[in-house]
Design an enzyme around this catalytic site. Structure first.
Site, PDB file in Angstrom:
ATOM      1  N   SER A   1      41.553  30.451  41.170  1.00  0.00           N
ATOM      2  CA  SER A   1      41.246  31.594  40.315  1.00  0.00           C
ATOM      3  C   SER A   1      42.488  32.276  39.748  1.00  0.00           C
ATOM      4  O   SER A   1      42.370  33.134  38.878  1.00  0.00           O
ATOM      5  CB  SER A   1      40.408  32.620  41.091  1.00  0.00           C
ATOM      6  OG  SER A   1      41.130  33.129  42.188  1.00  0.00           O
TER       7      SER A   1
ATOM      8  N   LYS B   1      36.696  41.202  43.761  1.00  0.00           N
ATOM      9  CA  LYS B   1      37.904  41.255  42.937  1.00  0.00           C
ATOM     10  C   LYS B   1      37.877  42.451  41.997  1.00  0.00           C
ATOM     11  O   LYS B   1      38.888  43.154  41.840  1.00  0.00           O
ATOM     12  CB  LYS B   1      38.042  39.948  42.143  1.00  0.00           C
ATOM     13  CG  LYS B   1      38.340  38.737  43.007  1.00  0.00           C
ATOM     14  CD  LYS B   1      38.370  37.459  42.190  1.00  0.00           C
ATOM     15  CE  LYS B   1      38.675  36.251  43.067  1.00  0.00           C
ATOM     16  NZ  LYS B   1      38.677  34.985  42.322  1.00  0.00           N
TER      17      LYS B   1
END
Length: 838
Positions: A717, A760
């Site tokens: 990511s 996140k």
């Protein structure tokens, strides 16, 4: 002076050779073998046999005693492992000098002169000699030597010096004590020391004999006691007072009242028959009795009265837990399905009863009303209604997985049992031990059932991802049967040996890392994910649950302490770093104890705790979360990551320098992150013109670093973040400091979806960033965010790296598939990829 000899040295380990004594010696060390060969090459075949001070392999003169025995080699036998030889001690010797020569030690030796008594006929010396001979003969007899042998040996030695050496060579003392006797040159002193050792050995043999006789007496007493008990049993049987028979009958009666399956009933009857034939005092009797008592303690038919009321269940879940909306919805759906299945089964059972009663013929007039013999219809399998998914609660520590399971038990009116599987590495932990082993017992599953007392508890298997594997078996494999609804109605514990029905048990498992669970076991469970709490949720949980509990545990009341929201927020942000609230509760407890101490010491009567007071009570902050950068920087991009402690932001730094066009990666990056960096590097080189990167830049070295180098990092990511920092450093364009990004990239510049979006984004908001760049396919994940967070953030969904760069590089835009800065004409800039011209 006596004659000096230069002879080979024979080092002895834990052996002391005395003059006049012949001893077998095994030799295998190279130096020792060379010394023996050198001695055999001489007519006298003499060696200097001397003991080592320490039992070491490599021998040097410092490790050998000075006084030894000049010995002659007798018989010799060679073998693959070395030599076996007989050494006969000739006389004492003193080594004047030792030196290594030709691979073995040689010594210059002279005879050690013994000090004989001034008057050999002195009465005191003669008495000492006679006493030593008498005690030596006594020790030989007590040690089991024939009297004729002892007299023959003693008769062959008349000299006091030779007698002391002979006995010292065979008496059971340590090598150091033997060496002391060898170095004692005074014959009278040697006899005195030897007599002390002989007397001590006689006392030791006498003590051993006493212990042996006591053991024999005790064994005889036990046999006598067993005989008397058998007689007493016969007398009680004649008088009709056989308590043992009463105990067996009482056990038989209790077992007869149990509703046991056929297999279990046959095993119980067999064991009862064995118990009645075995003496009560035997070990086997105790094993059988313990087994039958275990059968009695298991809930074969007892059930908790279950009540499934969805509004009540929702009330209990809301009362016990704040937030966790998705988890509560899944639990309520699960309970609703069970309620409907139970209702359907009850309806089917009533219909069967009505249908059967309607076909019963009426009796003729005057005939007696009788019921025909009926075989009761097999009741529906009790586990059929209970069959359904086995839930696996997955999430970070402290988010409420265990407490939600406890709330489910309370909502259903069932007993709650929890077993921890962390570190379990033996199959017997699950299935139990076979009765052939001493101390055998049932496994953890049936132990939990015994503790619950009902056959339908809520059974929590905690930390199922931390099972271990050893040579004793795989406990995860044993759990396959337990967690399979098609098999667990006949679970066989090794100790029990008969099937036990677990189909009515509601199993719930918890785990932190589902990837550690074996695939076949994970396939049997339905995963329910627990996300971390936001700071606002933590504040409300602390207000409603944690603070009242800590105040009660520490003897405080709301009149004595007031915690402001700012104080709680300070504890959350500066003293804890977690997705759950476990550490938060510990810190609040510590804070409460500090206040309680001051109140108990009469320093204050009431205390208001604000952020400044928190720092005074708990000390300096221990957690320093990342905050958004203060300004735009070249080569520094802001990414987002997710770990077991929750989400946060991270910075990726890139810098160019003179070199050979090489790429350097640091920050303890995993293989996946390294591959993402190389993919970004390749993309930048293949689209240099469209990214405004000069060709000569690729002749310079590029260094990419992710701070916090002590922490391992991995995952795809961070691809877009690394690419943005790389392009910024190579093109000289600053990256916006108010945007955080995440997403995987490909060589063609596609942005692929990633996981952990909720955590996140929450980490970015916590760091002060509200503009988020996400892969377009992750847009549906935004619905998992709390409403107040969704209202706060701006999300930019992207499909390509060109879109990411247009959003994150200061002054950039994307038109007609071209990355432009300022008022550039699109025709003057090379396109990135035609695919991006949407």
């Amino acid at each position: 002076m006596s004659e000096r000899l230069t002879i080979p040295v024979l080092p002895l380990r834990d052996v002391v050779l005395f003059p006049g004594v012949t001893a077998p010696i095994g030799a295998g060390r190279p130096g020792t073998l060379r010394a023996i060969e050198a001695a055999l090459a001489t007519p006298e075949k003499l060696v200097f046999a001397v003991s080592q001070r320490e039992n070491v392999e490599q021998v040097n003169p410092e490790n050998l005693y000075t006084i030894g025995t000049i010995a002659k080699i007798g018989q010799l036998q060679r073998g693959l492992a070395g030599m076996q030889l007989l050494l006969h001690g000739e006389r004492r010797g003193i080594a004047l000098h030792m030196v290594e020569k030709d691979g073995f030690l040689q010594a210059v030796v002279r005879d050690a002169e013994e000090l004989a008594p001034l008057d050999p006929e002195d009465s005191a010396f003669l008495a000492l000699h006679r006493e030593a001979r008498s005690r030596a003969a006594e020790l030989g007899q007590k040690s089991g030597l024939p009297e004729e042998v002892i007299q023959q040996v003693l008769a062959g030695v008349h000299d006091a010096a030779r007698f002391s050496d002979l006995v010292a060579g065979y008496v059971d003392i340590t090598p150091v004590q033997r060496q002391t006797l060898l170095e004692t040159l005074s014959v009278e002193d040697r006899l005195r020391r030897l007599l002390v050792h002989i007397q001590r050995q006689i006392g030791l043999v006498d003590a051993q004999e006493d212990i042996k006789s006591q053991v024999q007496e005790e064994l005889g007493e036990r046999q006598r006691e067993m005989f008397l008990r058998e007689q007493l049993k016969t007398i009680r049987r004649e008088l009709g007072e056989d308590n043992e028979s009463d105990d067996i009958e009482e056990l038989r009666t209790k077992l007869a009242e149990l509703e046991l399956p056929d297999d279990a009933r046959r095993e119980v009857d067999r064991e009862l028959g064995r118990l009645s034939r075995i003496a009560r005092e035997s070990m086997e009797s105790q094993v059988i009795r313990t087994y039958l008592e275990t059968i009695l303690e298991l809930p074969w038919s007892a059930r908790s009265e279950e009540h499934l009321d969805l509004p009540e269940a929702q009330r209990i879940l809301d009362e016990d837990h704040y937030a966790l909306g998705d988890v509560k919805d899944r639990v309520l759906e699960f309970l609703a399905v069970r309620q409907l299945r139970e209702a359907g089964k009850r309806g089917s059972g009533e219909d069967e009863e009505i249908k059967e009663s309607s076909v019963t013929p009426a009796p003729a007039d005057g005939a007696e009303q009788t019921s025909p013999p009926r075989v009761p219809a097999s009741p529906p399998h009790r586990g059929e209604a209970a069959k359904g998914p086995i839930l696996l609660f997955v999430g970070p520590p402290g988010v409420g997985k265990t407490s939600v399971a406890k709330s489910i038990a309370r909502a259903m009116g069932r007993e709650y049992i929890r077993i921890s599987l962390g570190g379990a590495r033996d199959e017997a932990d699950i299935r139990g031990h076979r009765r052939t082993y001493v101390g055998a017992m049932t496994g953890r599953i049936l132990n939990g059932m015994r503790q619950a007392g009902t056959r339908n508890p809520v059974f929590l298997l905690d930390e199922v991802d931390k099972l271990s594997v050893s040579f004793q078996g795989d406990p995860a494999a044993a759990l396959l049967e337990v967690l399979d609804p098609a098999q667990n109605d006949s679970f066989v514990d090794h100790y029990l040996g008969v099937p036990f029905d677990l189909s009515e048990v509601l199993f719930i498992a918890t785990a932190n890392f589902p990837q550690n669970i074996p695939a076949p076991l994970l396939d049997r469970m339905e995963t329910v994910e627990f996300s971390g709490y936001t700071e606002r949720e933590k504040l409300i949980i602390a207000r409603n649950f944690l603070i009242p509990r800590q105040l009660e545990e520490n003897g405080l009341s709301t009149e004595q302490i007031e915690l402001t929201d700012g104080a709680v927020q300070e504890v959350i942000s500066s003293y804890t770093r977690e997705a759950g609230v476990r550490q938060l509760e510990r810190e609040l407890g510590k804070l409460s104890r500090k206040v309680a101490r001051r109140i108990a010491a009469k320093e204050v009567e009431r205390m208001t705790v604000d952020p400044q007071v928190v720092d005074d009570l708990l000390g300096r902050p221990r957690v320093f979360p990342e905050r958004a950068a203060f300004e735009d920087q070249i080569g520094v991009a802001t990414g987002m990551y997710y770990s077991a402690t929750g989400g946060d932001i991270m910075f990726v730094e890139a810098s160019t320098m003179r070199g050979k066009g090489e790429l350097t990666l640091t920050g303890q990056l995993g293989d996946v992150m390294k591959e993402s960096a190389r993919a970004a590097w390749t993309y930048a080189r293949s689209h240099a013109a469209g990214l405004h990167i000069k060709e000569d830049v690729f002749d310079r070295d590029l260094h990419i670093h992710v701070p916090a180098g002590a922490i391992p990092k991995d995952g795809p990511s961070a691809g877009v973040t690394m690419a943005t920092a790389l392009v910024s450093a190579m093109s000289g364009r600053p990256v916006r400091n108010d945007i955080a990004m995440t997403g995987e990239i490909t060589l063609l510049g596609h942005v692929l979806p990633i996981g952990g979006v909720k955590e996140k984004v929450l980490g970015a908001v916590r760091a002060g960033i509200t503009k988020i760049v996400l892969p377009r396919k992750n847009e549906p994940d935004l619905t998992d965010l709390p409403e107040e967070v969704r209202n706060l953030i701006e999300v930019y969904p992207v499909d390509s790296l060109g879109e990411v760069l247009a959003l994150t590089l200061r002054g950039a835009s994307l038109r007609e598939g071209r990355l432009l800065f300022g008022d550039e004409n699109p025709r003057d800039v090379a396109p990135l990829v035609e695919l991006f011209a949407h």
